[in-house]
Scaffold this motif. Structure first.
Motif, PDB file in Angstrom:
ATOM      1  N   ILE A 286      13.763 -83.484 126.243  1.00 17.64           N
ATOM      2  CA  ILE A 286      14.385 -82.151 126.136  1.00 17.64           C
ATOM      3  C   ILE A 286      15.599 -82.102 127.052  1.00 17.64           C
ATOM      4  O   ILE A 286      16.679 -81.647 126.662  1.00 17.64           O
ATOM      5  N   GLY A 287      15.412 -82.587 128.272  1.00 23.83           N
ATOM      6  CA  GLY A 287      16.515 -82.579 129.227  1.00 23.83           C
ATOM      7  C   GLY A 287      17.627 -83.532 128.832  1.00 23.83           C
ATOM      8  O   GLY A 287      18.812 -83.187 128.889  1.00 23.83           O
ATOM      9  N   LEU A 288      17.275 -84.758 128.414  1.00 25.63           N
ATOM     10  CA  LEU A 288      18.291 -85.762 128.092  1.00 25.63           C
ATOM     11  C   LEU A 288      19.162 -85.324 126.919  1.00 25.63           C
ATOM     12  O   LEU A 288      20.401 -85.438 126.968  1.00 25.63           O
ATOM     13  N   PHE A 289      18.537 -84.809 125.856  1.00 21.84           N
ATOM     14  CA  PHE A 289      19.338 -84.396 124.704  1.00 21.84           C
ATOM     15  C   PHE A 289      20.103 -83.112 124.995  1.00 21.84           C
ATOM     16  O   PHE A 289      21.153 -82.868 124.394  1.00 21.84           O
ATOM     17  N   ASN A 290      19.604 -82.298 125.921  1.00 18.48           N
ATOM     18  CA  ASN A 290      20.403 -81.167 126.392  1.00 18.48           C
ATOM     19  C   ASN A 290      21.694 -81.658 127.034  1.00 18.48           C
ATOM     20  O   ASN A 290      22.774 -81.118 126.789  1.00 18.48           O
ATOM     21  N   LEU A 291      21.582 -82.692 127.866  1.00 15.82           N
ATOM     22  CA  LEU A 291      22.772 -83.253 128.506  1.00 15.82           C
ATOM     23  C   LEU A 291      23.730 -83.832 127.468  1.00 15.82           C
ATOM     24  O   LEU A 291      24.949 -83.699 127.583  1.00 15.82           O
ATOM     25  N   ASN A 292      23.180 -84.475 126.437  1.00 18.79           N
ATOM     26  CA  ASN A 292      24.028 -85.009 125.377  1.00 18.79           C
ATOM     27  C   ASN A 292      24.756 -83.891 124.628  1.00 18.79           C
ATOM     28  O   ASN A 292      25.914 -84.046 124.239  1.00 18.79           O
ATOM     29  N   LEU A 293      24.077 -82.779 124.425  1.00 16.44           N
ATOM     30  CA  LEU A 293      24.715 -81.643 123.747  1.00 16.44           C
ATOM     31  C   LEU A 293      25.804 -81.026 124.617  1.00 16.44           C
ATOM     32  O   LEU A 293      26.842 -80.584 124.103  1.00 16.44           O
TER      33      LEU A 293
ATOM     34  N   ASP B 101      25.634 -91.473 127.576  1.00 11.69           N
ATOM     35  CA  ASP B 101      24.515 -92.377 127.825  1.00 11.69           C
ATOM     36  C   ASP B 101      24.977 -93.781 128.194  1.00 11.69           C
ATOM     37  O   ASP B 101      24.155 -94.618 128.555  1.00 11.69           O
ATOM     38  N   ASN B 102      26.267 -94.041 128.093  1.00  9.49           N
ATOM     39  CA  ASN B 102      26.809 -95.365 128.403  1.00  9.49           C
ATOM     40  C   ASN B 102      27.419 -95.349 129.803  1.00  9.49           C
ATOM     41  O   ASN B 102      28.575 -95.697 130.010  1.00  9.49           O
TER      42      ASN B 102
END
Length: 571
Positions: free
Chosen positions: A369-376, A408-409
């Motif tokens: 939830i947190g990681l994809f929030n950061l991606n958004l 993410d890179n």
């Protein structure tokens, strides 16, 4: 098949984003970069085939876990369902609950309409009035756009613009002018925050049209960068001409050095920062044309005054006339928009974080939830910046690309800040970091000054200032480890040691950003409690750290591959 893979890799390469990311045209510099790279590719080794297998298993699992934690099948769904809207993709609802991106997303059609209007108006104007200097059009169109965007609030912006111009042009002592420019510029941020809604006291101004974007002070931050760039570039150029006149023993203004500037040679990106413009180019019309340049007015990317005027009136960079490159850039923009739409339609992680609806979720689910929030968050910044840069490229001005790496890179906090909002990073390096002495004896102090300004520029809050200082503190372990272990870079185990350091760095960056921008205090504490307080949580931490180690090794080799082509962007 090989050609297809090659085409895909080329489409997503750094070089298609920005010509500044190409290998140096200077053969010696290019060969020096290639010499520092490992000449042997590791992609076909057994080790990296294993890494590929880890990716094939892990990445789909990450997507599935984020979807399971935020979709209709999750028991917490009723808590955030009210934040969802009817979507357009496969009959799914869409998570349009982020206020900032919702405003932009809902106005994308109007924005592209403005791009067409601006581009066509310039073409027609150039044909009808035979406009010789692009900045003449930018001056007129910029003032009109300012009124449309901010309505009667445009007078507040124009007042700031005028005061800054007076400071730069009429304070004769260079050091005092620079100091006053900084004091006024930073003070204007506090002033705008305090009085942005203060009425004029004049009826038609107070009750009149407030523009498409009433919150004029939010976007003024980018205007401030351009205002300061004009002052500093003018003062630097004035100083340089004064020194040249002294060396030439009495060459008068308007002849000698000044006249040479009227026929400028082709310059590369770095040289354009100090382009030898005549002082007559630092005029009010050029200043306003630059500060209000429509494609970049709202949010950048930031281009310096010297670079803008050089590209506008002297020698437009030939690459911007390459419509194939601009079209490929547009296709990458469309790809990013579709990725964003896919995530918003299939993962409702923003709504979950707003309602803190993660009760009963596993540590893996909370972390996704947190990681994809950061991606958004990354995508919601990347998409507007790329639209505005595409607009500028279409118009013939080539500003720096703001996001050159996927979020993410990244494995280095220092390199992350070089790649994130890159044009702003280049701005603070040129006007703050280098004038203070750069990476010399006072590197840490200079970095504190830089991030203090960055924090205040982003938001007038104490927590942002604390965030800026913490960023510098977080950089210290990486800087120290890099300096100490660099002596072992030829050892076989060096890359693996760097991988362990990268894992620690990634965890630190993720937790800091999850705390600040996604899960908040409660969510981050819940994640840490689950991760280190349960057996399943410890298993997750070990497995995820292993996956991050694999990811870091792939990141290392990606950069080695770039260096073998002569590309080194230092991030």
């Amino acid at each position: 098949m090989t050609n297809l893979v090659s085409s895909i890799l080329s489409f997503f390469s750094l070089e298609t984003l920005d010509t500044r990311l190409h290998a140096p045209s200077n053969t010696e510099r290019k060969q020096a970069i290639i010499a520092r790279a490992n000449p042997t590719s590791k992609w076909n080794t057994l080790e990296y085939k294993f890494y590929a297998l880890v990716f094939i298993v892990t990445v789909p699992l990450m997507y599935k876990t984020a979807m399971d934690a935020s979709n209709e099948t999750n028991p917490n769904y009723p808590k955030f369902e009210h934040l969802l809207s009817q979507g357009w993709m496969f009959g799914r609802k869409v998570d349009n609950s982020d206020q900032q991106y919702r405003f932009f997303r809902n106005n994308i059609p109007m924005l592209f309409g403005m791009i067409v209007l601006h581009t066509c108006t310039r073409r027609v104007s150039n044909w009808a009035f035979q406009i010789k200097r692009r900045t003449s059009f930018d001056f007129i169109f910029g003032l009109g756009f300012l009124v449309v965007a901010h309505g009667t609030n445009c007078f507040k912006i124009l007042l700031h613009i005028a005061i800054n111009y007076i400071i730069g042009r009429y304070i004769t002592n260079r050091k005092i002018a620079i100091l006053v420019s900084w004091v006024y510029g930073i003070s204007s941020l506090f002033l705008n925050d305090a009085v942005r809604n203060t009425p004029y006291g004049i009826g038609f101004l107070d009750n009149g049209y407030k523009g498409l974007v009433p919150r004029w002070d939010v976007f003024f931050n980018f205007t401030l960068l351009r205002m300061l760039s004009f002052n500093f570039d003018y003062l630097e150029r004035k100083q340089k001409l004064s020194e040249d006149r002294e060396k030439s023993a009495g060459t008068e203004m308007g002849g000698g050095v000044e006249c040479l500037s009227l026929n400028l040679p082709p310059l590369d990106d770095r040289s354009r920062l100090t382009a030898p413009l005549p002082l007559s180019d630092y005029s009010i019309p050029n200043y306003i044309a630059y500060v209000l340049y429509t494609p970049l007015f709202i949010a950048g990317p930031v281009v310096t005054f010297n670079d803008f005027i050089y590209q506008s009136n002297y020698n437009q960079v030939s690459s911007v006339k390459n419509y194939k490159r601009t079209f490929i850039y547009f296709l990458r923009l469309v790809f990013c928009i579709l990725v964003m739409e896919f995530l918003l339609h299939f993962m409702y992680v923003v709504a979950v974080s707003k309602t803190k609806a993660w009760q009963g979720d596993t540590p893996f689910q909370i972390s996704m939830i947190g990681l994809f929030n950061l991606n958004l968050i990354w995508l919601k910044l990347l998409i507007p910046w790329r639209i505005f840069r595409f607009w500028s490229l279409l118009d013939g001005i080539d500003p720096p690309e703001n996001m050159i790496r996927c979020m993410d890179n990244n494995y280095s906090a220092l390199a992350f800040w070089r790649a994130w909002h890159r044009s702003y990073n280049r701005w603070v390096v040129r006007y703050i970091y280098v004038p203070l002495g750069g990476g010399g004896n006072y590197r840490i102090v200079n970095s504190l000054c830089v991030f203090s300004f960055v924090a205040v520029w982003h938001d007038i809050e104490l927590k942002m200032l604390m965030w800026g200082w913490l960023v510098v503190i977080f950089l210290l372990p990486e800087l120290g480890a890099t300096m100490y272990f660099k002596r072992f870079q030829n050892q076989w185990w060096y890359n693996y040691l760097c991988g362990i350091g990268a894992v620690a760095n990634i965890w630190m960056m993720m937790l800091a950003n999850l705390f600040g921008f996604c899960l908040g205090k409660d969510g981050t504490l819940d994640l840490l409690s689950e991760m280190f307080g349960t057996v399943s949580g410890i298993e997750f931490f070990i497995l995820s750290s292993g996956a991050l180690f694999v990811g870091s090794q792939v990141m290392f080799e990606l950069r080695e591959s770039e260096m073998r082509r002569g590309v080194n962007v230092r991030c």
